[in-house]
Design a protein around this motif. Structure first.
Motif, PDB file in Angstrom:
ATOM      1  N   HIS A  80      22.093  37.419  35.264  1.00  0.00           N
ATOM      2  CA  HIS A  80      21.307  36.247  34.830  1.00  0.00           C
ATOM      3  C   HIS A  80      20.187  36.694  35.710  1.00  0.00           C
ATOM      4  N   ARG A  81      18.914  36.881  35.203  1.00  0.00           N
ATOM      5  CA  ARG A  81      17.674  37.201  35.879  1.00  0.00           C
ATOM      6  C   ARG A  81      17.235  36.184  36.810  1.00  0.00           C
ATOM      7  N   PRO A  82      17.307  35.009  36.328  1.00  0.00           N
ATOM      8  CA  PRO A  82      16.645  33.946  37.283  1.00  0.00           C
ATOM      9  C   PRO A  82      17.296  33.760  38.767  1.00  0.00           C
ATOM     10  N   THR A  83      18.756  33.903  38.546  1.00  0.00           N
ATOM     11  CA  THR A  83      19.456  33.710  39.914  1.00  0.00           C
ATOM     12  C   THR A  83      19.975  35.161  40.411  1.00  0.00           C
ATOM     13  N   ARG A  84      19.976  36.150  39.616  1.00  0.00           N
ATOM     14  CA  ARG A  84      20.281  37.417  40.205  1.00  0.00           C
ATOM     15  C   ARG A  84      21.627  37.590  40.268  1.00  0.00           C
ATOM     16  N   THR A  85      22.279  37.116  39.247  1.00  0.00           N
ATOM     17  CA  THR A  85      23.921  36.837  39.537  1.00  0.00           C
ATOM     18  C   THR A  85      24.604  37.768  38.366  1.00  0.00           C
ATOM     19  N   LEU A  86      25.598  38.680  38.759  1.00  0.00           N
ATOM     20  CA  LEU A  86      26.213  39.525  37.935  1.00  0.00           C
ATOM     21  C   LEU A  86      27.548  38.831  37.306  1.00  0.00           C
ATOM     22  N   LEU A  87      27.672  38.701  36.055  1.00  0.00           N
ATOM     23  CA  LEU A  87      28.775  37.970  35.344  1.00  0.00           C
ATOM     24  C   LEU A  87      29.353  38.971  34.633  1.00  0.00           C
ATOM     25  N   CYS A  88      30.799  39.392  34.968  1.00  0.00           N
ATOM     26  CA  CYS A  88      31.722  40.354  34.191  1.00  0.00           C
ATOM     27  C   CYS A  88      33.177  39.900  34.223  1.00  0.00           C
ATOM     28  N   ALA A  89      33.984  40.437  33.826  1.00  0.00           N
ATOM     29  CA  ALA A  89      35.456  39.874  33.523  1.00  0.00           C
ATOM     30  C   ALA A  89      36.503  40.798  34.124  1.00  0.00           C
ATOM     31  N   ASP A  90      36.728  41.723  33.800  1.00  0.00           N
ATOM     32  CA  ASP A  90      37.762  42.910  34.083  1.00  0.00           C
ATOM     33  C   ASP A  90      37.110  44.137  34.773  1.00  0.00           C
ATOM     34  N   ALA A  91      35.877  44.198  34.403  1.00  0.00           N
ATOM     35  CA  ALA A  91      35.299  45.794  35.054  1.00  0.00           C
ATOM     36  C   ALA A  91      35.165  45.875  36.419  1.00  0.00           C
ATOM     37  N   VAL A  92      35.229  44.638  37.371  1.00  0.00           N
ATOM     38  CA  VAL A  92      35.172  44.829  38.559  1.00  0.00           C
ATOM     39  C   VAL A  92      36.663  44.940  39.266  1.00  0.00           C
ATOM     40  N   VAL A  93      36.959  46.434  39.324  1.00  0.00           N
ATOM     41  CA  VAL A  93      38.462  46.453  39.946  1.00  0.00           C
ATOM     42  C   VAL A  93      38.339  47.633  40.980  1.00  0.00           C
ATOM     43  N   TYR A  94      39.017  47.566  42.100  1.00  0.00           N
ATOM     44  CA  TYR A  94      39.072  48.512  42.912  1.00  0.00           C
ATOM     45  C   TYR A  94      40.281  49.440  42.635  1.00  0.00           C
ATOM     46  N   VAL A  95      39.981  50.465  42.397  1.00  0.00           N
ATOM     47  CA  VAL A  95      41.185  51.621  41.988  1.00  0.00           C
ATOM     48  C   VAL A  95      41.097  52.624  43.199  1.00  0.00           C
ATOM     49  N   PRO A  96      42.234  52.574  44.146  1.00  0.00           N
ATOM     50  CA  PRO A  96      42.344  53.521  45.197  1.00  0.00           C
ATOM     51  C   PRO A  96      42.665  54.786  44.952  1.00  0.00           C
ATOM     52  N   ASP A  97      42.189  55.858  45.811  1.00  0.00           N
ATOM     53  CA  ASP A  97      42.456  57.322  45.593  1.00  0.00           C
ATOM     54  C   ASP A  97      43.955  57.494  45.324  1.00  0.00           C
ATOM     55  N   GLY A  98      44.771  56.704  46.168  1.00  0.00           N
ATOM     56  CA  GLY A  98      46.188  56.977  45.953  1.00  0.00           C
ATOM     57  C   GLY A  98      46.938  55.733  46.084  1.00  0.00           C
ATOM     58  N   PRO A  99      48.122  55.836  45.754  1.00  0.00           N
ATOM     59  CA  PRO A  99      49.072  54.729  45.856  1.00  0.00           C
ATOM     60  C   PRO A  99      49.137  53.719  47.132  1.00  0.00           C
ATOM     61  N   PRO A 100      49.113  52.465  46.952  1.00  0.00           N
ATOM     62  CA  PRO A 100      49.295  51.891  48.258  1.00  0.00           C
ATOM     63  C   PRO A 100      50.323  51.859  48.914  1.00  0.00           C
ATOM     64  N   PRO A 101      50.438  51.736  50.350  1.00  0.00           N
ATOM     65  CA  PRO A 101      51.579  52.030  51.185  1.00  0.00           C
ATOM     66  C   PRO A 101      52.717  51.307  50.930  1.00  0.00           C
ATOM     67  N   ILE A 102      52.677  50.014  50.168  1.00  0.00           N
ATOM     68  CA  ILE A 102      53.909  48.915  49.790  1.00  0.00           C
ATOM     69  C   ILE A 102      54.833  49.637  48.876  1.00  0.00           C
ATOM     70  N   LEU A 103      54.029  50.535  48.196  1.00  0.00           N
ATOM     71  CA  LEU A 103      54.931  51.436  47.095  1.00  0.00           C
ATOM     72  C   LEU A 103      55.979  52.321  47.841  1.00  0.00           C
ATOM     73  N   ASP A 104      55.619  53.019  49.040  1.00  0.00           N
ATOM     74  CA  ASP A 104      56.487  53.790  49.775  1.00  0.00           C
ATOM     75  C   ASP A 104      57.995  52.946  50.054  1.00  0.00           C
ATOM     76  N   THR A 105      57.939  51.837  49.919  1.00  0.00           N
ATOM     77  CA  THR A 105      59.138  50.987  50.448  1.00  0.00           C
ATOM     78  C   THR A 105      60.235  50.816  49.363  1.00  0.00           C
ATOM     79  N   TYR A 106      60.012  51.414  48.052  1.00  0.00           N
ATOM     80  CA  TYR A 106      60.759  51.278  46.957  1.00  0.00           C
ATOM     81  C   TYR A 106      61.433  52.713  46.781  1.00  0.00           C
TER      82      TYR A 106
END
Length: 185
Positions: A159-185
């Motif tokens: 939105h140009r007047p407020t310089r606000t980004l609108l998106c739904a699912d595209a903003v996702v952080y995908v780490p390089d490796g699995p999170p440490p919590i998965l080591d507990t399984y």
């Protein structure tokens, strides 16, 4: 109802049940007051009485954008369009599944169970511009992964007047490796 600026509103998230998989996905809608005072609803939720009262208290809903083709974001389109029949309806390209289907441009036709005024055009396409394009920059992510049931699409809007980004699912952080919590399984 949260508001960060007088033109932007973020109704609290809502759960979208997704039968037959029996999965619940949490989704959020974004509401932008346009220069003419009308509202654009990005990612409509089911039009409950409370939600409609919040929207109607902000102004007249003039435009609806379904920002991606993930079914949890498409599920509420029909009832929302019925509740706001005068609003223009624009959808991300490549819709498929239980809530309807369409191609990549308006000429392909739409079968979404309600009136659709347009498919948000892909970059470089000759499709008609949405009526809200004078206030928003937008780009569409559209890919067809090998072996997938269908395409993945999402419209990101600024939105140009407020310089606000609108998106739904595209903003996702995908780490390089699995999170440490998965080591507990």
């Amino acid at each position: 109802l949260a508001s960060t600026r007088s033109s932007l509103f973020f109704p609290s998230s809502s759960s979208c049940p997704a039968p037959p998989q029996n999965v619940t996905a949490t989704i959020r809608t974004n509401v932008v007051r346009l220069r003419d005072g009308t509202l654009l609803v990005h990612g409509p939720l089911y039009p409950t009485g409370e939600y409609r009262a919040l929207l109607d208290g902000l102004g007249r809903v003039a435009h609806v954008v379904v920002p991606c083709n993930a079914f949890e974001h498409v599920a509420a389109l029909r009832p929302f369009a019925k509740a706001y029949p005068d609003a223009s309806v624009w959808i991300a390209p490549g819709q498929y599944g239980p809530f309807g289907s369409c191609g990549t441009d308006s000429a392909d036709g739409c079968r979404m169970g309600c009136r659709v005024d347009g498919i948000v055009p892909l970059a470089g396409s000759k499709g008609p511009a949405p009526p809200w394009a004078d206030e928003f920059d937008f780009r569409t992510l559209y890919v067809v992964p090998p072996g997938a049931a269908g395409p993945v699409s999402e419209v990101a809007m600024v939105h140009r007047p407020t310089r606000t980004l609108l998106c739904a699912d595209a903003v996702v952080y995908v780490p390089d490796g699995p999170p440490p919590i998965l080591d507990t399984y």
